[in-house]
Scaffold this active site. Structure first.
Site, PDB file in Angstrom:
ATOM      1  N   ASP A  74       0.783  -1.192   0.138  1.00 26.59           N
ATOM      2  CA  ASP A  74       0.025  -0.015   0.040  1.00 26.59           C
ATOM      3  C   ASP A  74       0.871   1.224   0.019  1.00 26.59           C
ATOM      4  OD1 ASP A  74      -2.891  -0.920   0.582  1.00 26.59           O
ATOM      5  OD2 ASP A  74      -1.481  -2.304   1.720  1.00 26.59           O
ATOM      6  N   HIS A  81      -7.092  -0.160  -5.789  1.00 27.71           N
ATOM      7  CA  HIS A  81      -6.810   1.003  -6.060  1.00 27.71           C
ATOM      8  C   HIS A  81      -6.325   0.958  -7.751  1.00 27.71           C
ATOM      9  CE1 HIS A  81      -7.712   3.935  -2.940  1.00 27.71           C
ATOM     10  NE2 HIS A  81      -7.800   2.790  -2.450  1.00 27.71           N
TER      11      HIS A  81
END
Length: 719
Positions: A17, A125
């Site tokens: 991340d 994402h």
């Protein structure tokens, strides 16, 4: 570490991340994600790791900006391309592991000197999207900077079927099987894990001197781990017991120390994010990356703190528990909150490791204002501009639940992240309200909503409707009695077609109704809706241009009428209704005139039939002044003619001896039309108010001359 141990130990740096490009438009925080990623790559070089392992969400956006892509490529090129030798080898079938045009690990390419290999899966994402199912990580893979793995192809029927093939690595006597599972919707993956044989795990083959149990099995995945909704998360007990170590991405709270799952036999590490994207308590903990050293079936974890991360301080206060606050005095509340902010700023400055580069801290104060008045958070934060990185949202107000603070005080690991709030899928909405979808399938709407919200696909719902419209038309066309279907039975027939199509999809090998895979890109959809071969729009264009195609179509019909009329003066090309047509509209009219010739003929035939039926009742001649301002807007809808229609008008007609004036406005010439009083639609089209007729007569008297005979390409009545 001795030389012999070093040759048999596989050293891996683990991070997840990174969210490159987060807050890239904020002048203060735009560089935070890139600084953290630069530090991660520097640690990998300093610790002389064999490769860098990323657990998804390398980019914050599904379509990262050019600035973000350039900075990411610069960092990877600076740290990954060098002449250092790679000490391990990949012994599995690389064409299966790396699904790109080259089909091999990047350091084996003879045209590149890769000293630090990077292996990465995708997250929620930066997941693949579009017709070609490409991710932003595919760009880095094509540049030979990242080894992209864990990209699943959903096959089979029902919920689908996936097969996980490991990347088999060997360094000396140590063998590692690296499994990767890129992000899949949590609800779907949850059902897949509970469906027999839907998730297949491929094990290494038995070789001489290497048994299956000798492999150290690592899994990298990017899914929800929060237990607030069991159907919206993945349980650790879904995973197979032969795994040894699991890297869990997507959760931003840093739980870097490996935790053993009781009864499963494997350990889980959750490195968390390298940049704070949600201002909650879980992200205020220090950020780390994990150095994993593997030798045989044993591993040694070492957590390494990140020093370039912007400091973040979080606290919660309850106003009614503070003794120095008057509930009726707003100034006392402001003074207390100012004191809390000053203490947090001082606390953040003490934690700074590098005094020469002190960053503005992030602050978040959660205020329980039960029984008190609130204040404006933006106005409160103005006094801290230049002192904190987020002055506009330092404060967040909340009230204790009615059940009491004991139940409301939930552990941070059980809280929903802000990015997960208010997310609901179509399937759940339909189930809650006991709705029955009769036209569009639930799965298609769910996928369209997901693409529209998460992937910024502006034509997601249009693609869904067009795809189902084509399927329904195909089903109805196969029915021999399709022309006998009445309007009342049409909805029932469409519902039956929906059930048949869902049954057909369940038997297809693809298993899912991904309507975007049929080639309906935004450019193709625009071309289909407009009917013009040379009309295309970019993805960033506003979708309101799609709604502007209808007036353009009517403008084309008017132009065709003007060009094919016989014995009439040519009028300026006009669009629909009042106003002048633009040059772009004229060009579109010329290019698209041939495409609408067939529809114009069919419209002319329908108009001819209606006028013939109306002529048996009454026959009146109509005349109108040539004033453009008084031209009714909807007349242009009626006038779409062709040469065949003009030929039809010239036959079987008698011109009357006299004309009546003021019976509706059509054109400058005295032309004969029909008016059917019994036909309401025709009456609304032709009849005008008596006031308008009187105005026309007054105008003619004032002008004291006859009206010029000017022919317009709109409003002409035909059979």
């Amino acid at each position: 570490m001795s030389r012999e141990d070093f040759s048999d130990t596989l050293r891996v740096l683990v991070a997840t991340d990174c969210h490159l490009g987060y807050m890239e438009k904020d002048e203060i925080r735009r560089h935070d994600s890139f600084r953290a990623f630069e530090e991660i790559c520097s640690i990998a070089e300093e610790k002389q790791v064999d490769f860098l392992l990323l657990g998804g969400d390398l980019f914050h956006e599904n379509k990262p900006s050019r600035t973000t892509l350039v900075k990411a490529i610069e960092i990877l090129r600076r740290h990954c391309l060098n002449d250092k030798p790679v000490q391990f080898q990949v012994v599995s079938d690389q064409t299966v592991n790396f699904q790109n045009a080259f089909g091999h690990v990047n350091y084996e390419d003879p045209h590149f000197n890769v000293g630090l290999p990077v292996f990465s899966i995708h997250g929620n994402h930066d997941d693949p999207a579009g017709v070609d199912n490409l991710s932003a990580i595919d760009i880095l893979s094509a540049c030979n900077l990242v080894n992209y793995f864990g990209k699943m192809v959903l096959g089979g029927s029902g919920v689908g079927q996936i097969s996980l093939y490991p990347i088999l690595m060997r360094k000396g006597s140590t063998t590692v099987a690296l499994y990767g599972l890129g992000n899949i919707r949590d609800e779907r993956l949850n059902r897949m894990f509970q469906t027999p044989h839907a998730v297949q795990w491929m094990r290494p083959e038995v070789q001489e001197g290497c048994d299956v149990s000798d492999w150290f099995n690592i899994l990298v995945l990017h899914q929800n781990r929060v237990k607030s909704n069991p159907k919206n998360a993945i349980s650790e007990h879904f995973l197979p017991r032969f795994l040894d170590f699991i890297v869990w991405g997507h959760e931003h709270e840093c739980l870097i120390d490996p935790q053993e799952v009781s009864g499963m036999g494997f350990h889980i590490t959750q490195p968390g994010s390298s940049v704070a994207t949600s201002l909650i308590d879980g992200e205020s903990k220090p950020k780390h990356v994990l150095l994993l050293e593997i030798k045989g079936n044993q591993y040694r974890p070492t957590k390494i703190p990140l020093t370039s991360v912007r400091p973040f301080e979080y606290t919660e206060i309850v106003l009614k528990d503070e003794g120095d606050i008057d509930p009726n005095d707003q100034n006392s509340i402001l003074e207390h909150l100012d004191k809390v902010v000053r203490n947090l700023i001082e606390k953040a400055s003490k934690k700074a490791v590098n005094r020469s580069d002190i960053k503005l801290p992030l602050l978040r104060i959660k205020v329980d204002y039960s029984g008190f008045m609130t204040i404006n958070p933006q106005r409160f934060g103005q006094k801290y501009v230049g002192k904190v990185a987020n002055p506009q949202d330092i404060l967040i107000f909340s009230k204790a639940s009615k059940k009491g603070r004991s139940e409301a005080n939930i552990d941070d690991s059980e809280r929903l992240r802000p990015e997960e709030l208010n997310q609901q899928n179509i399937e759940a909405l339909v189930a809650e309200n006991n709705l029955k979808m009769e036209i569009l399938p639930v799965n298609d709407l769910d996928v369209a909503l997901h693409n529209f919200v998460n992937k910024d696909d502006k034509l997601a719902f249009y693609s869904c409707v067009q795809y189902n419209l084509q399927e329904t038309r195909g089903k109805l066309a196969k029915d021999s009695d399709a022309h006998k279907i009445e309007e009342d039975d049409l909805i029932l027939k469409v519902g039956e077609c929906l059930e048949e199509r869902l049954k057909d999809r369940s038997t297809r090998p693809t298993g899912s109704s991904q309507f975007l895979s049929t080639g309906l890109t935004s450019e193709n959809l625009t071309k289909r809706s407009s009917g013009i071969a040379n009309a295309s729009f970019s993805d960033d264009e506003d979708t309101t241009q799609m709604s502007g195609l209808e007036p353009a179509t009517r403008g084309r019909r008017g132009s065709s009428t003007a060009n094919t009329s016989r014995g009439r003066a040519k009028a300026p090309t006009r669009g629909r209704g009042r106003g002048k047509a633009s040059s772009a509209m004229k060009q579109t009219t010329l290019d698209g005139s041939l495409g609408f010739r067939q529809s114009q003929r069919s419209a002319s035939a329908a108009a001819s039939a209606s006028f013939k039926s109306a002529s048996a009742i009454e026959e009146d001649d109509v005349d109108s002044p040539s004033s453009e301002e008084a031209e009714p807007e909807h007349f242009n809808k009626v006038d779409s003619t062709s040469e065949d229609d003009e030929n039809t008008k010239g036959k079987g007609r008698k011109r009357p001896a006299a004309t009546k004036r003021g019976r509706g406005r059509v054109s400058g010439t005295s032309k004969r039309g029909r008016k059917n009083e019994s036909s309401s639609s025709l009456h609304r089209l032709l009849s005008k108010d008596d006031d308008e007729d009187e105005d026309d007569e007054d105008i003619e008297k004032k002008l004291n001359k006859s009206q010029p005979r000017v022919t317009r390409n709109y409003g002409a009545l035909r059979r």
